[in-house]
Design a protein around this motif. Structure first.
Motif: not given
Length: 342
Positions: A35-49, A56-58, A123-128, A203-206
């Motif tokens: 998956a060249e354009f699969g840089p994100e694996d959404w884990v345990g996701s109840t969120t859609t793009r 995006g849904l798991s 909103g979309k606070t995040e952490a890496w 969320t998927d707000f960017s």
């Protein structure tokens, strides 16, 4: 009455993105890098793009969706205290993110901004959590170095002055074990070769300030709000080196059974587990990402499961207290504590 549920091992879930990556996810999971354009694996996701119905849904092994299972029995999945505060909302999205190229300069709205302009409580606070790096200079870019005038930011975005936007940010070298907290509004970009476990609000707000060369639709960057409104969510304040110390932590040298990875906050919780001896976990909805080794997950009510590097699990609250042992190293991600105590 709520049922007692078992932990669920989840398959890879990589909705197509606009940027490259995914090889590190495949290597961690022991899968072919397809998956060249699969840089994100959404884990345990109840969120859609953003703007999509299902991406995006798991999926669950029985063919259903985690979102629907949680909605059908939120107390079993999330616990009564969580449901009292958030309803059937998990209040968490976890991703594996492998930046095969530098991401664009972007930011995310706050809760208040999302309520006012996007009709959403989150909103979309995040952490890496940096779990791997490649290349000669793995770097993240966070926060303007100096205050930026609204007219200057508007001009950068209108003219797509990509160099000016990137150069205005603090460049922070990172290595595995580092963590970076990204409050809503903070402009940022993840550099090529940085592999993270990401926790974020669901969320998927960017707001994609640097859209040229990344987005096919030049109007997509502002989420349909228009430029003037969208730029209102950007933190234009300057972030000095001293101020940045509140966002960046270095934990690579810590090998306690449970290493708290993030400071107290109202959005999510994360710990790294070193299960050389049994590590006890309290009952909680959580996502478990196994980074190294093998081991075993034992739960009070939900049975046992073997663990190996690359496994991702979603643990329901009703499985009860749990133990991880056998030497595995894993990251445990949880929603905010009920009551907002971090």
């Amino acid at each position: 009455m709520s049922q007692q549920l078992t932990p669920v091992r989840l398959p890879a879930n990589q909705p197509r993105q606009f940027y490259r990556g995914g090889a590190a996810i495949a290597e961690l999971r022991g899968l072919p890098a397809t998956a060249e354009f699969g840089p994100e694996d959404w884990v345990g996701s109840t969120t859609t793009r953003f703007g999509q119905q299902a991406a995006g849904l798991s999926p669950l092994p029985d063919g259903g969706l985690l979102r629907d299972a949680v909605a059908a029995d939120p107390a079993a999945w999330l616990g009564a205290e969580h449901v009292a505060e958030f309803g059937s909302d998990t209040a968490l999205l976890v991703k594996l993110l492998d930046a095969g190229q530098r991401l664009p300069v972007h930011c995310h709205p706050s809760d208040a901004f999302a309520r006012d302009h996007l009709d959403c409580r989150h909103g979309k606070t995040e952490a890496w959590i940096v779990v791997g790096t490649s290349g000669p200079n793995p770097t993240v870019h966070i926060g303007f170095r100096e205050d930026v005038d609204p007219s200057v930011l508007d001009a950068w975005v209108t003219g797509q002055d990509r160099a000016a936007m990137l150069d205005s940010l603090n460049a922070i070298p990172v290595r595995a074990g580092d963590t970076v907290f990204i409050p809503a509004g903070l402009p940022h970009a993840i550099g090529a070769g940085v592999f993270i476990v990401e926790l974020q609000q669901p969320t998927d707000f960017s707001v994609t300030l640097e859209w040229q060369g990344f987005l096919d639709d030049p109007q997509a960057w502002h989420l349909g709000m228009g430029q003037a409104t969208a730029l209102g969510c950007v933190d234009r304040s300057g972030w000095s080196a001293q101020r940045l110390t509140s966002l960046v932590r270095h934990t690579a040298d810590r090998h306690d059974p449970v290493v708290q990875l993030l400071g107290d906050n109202e959005f999510f919780r994360a710990d790294r587990l070193h299960a050389d001896s049994p590590v006890e976990l309290d009952p909680s909805f959580s996502v478990l990402v196994v980074l190294e080794g093998t081991g075993r997950l034992r739960t009070e009510h939900g049975g046992d499961a073997p663990l190996r590097r690359g496994d991702t699990f979603v643990l329901p609250h009703s499985a009860g207290a749990a133990t991880v042992d056998g030497g595995a190293v894993a990251v445990r991600c949880r929603p905010p504590a009920p009551g907002g105590n971090g």
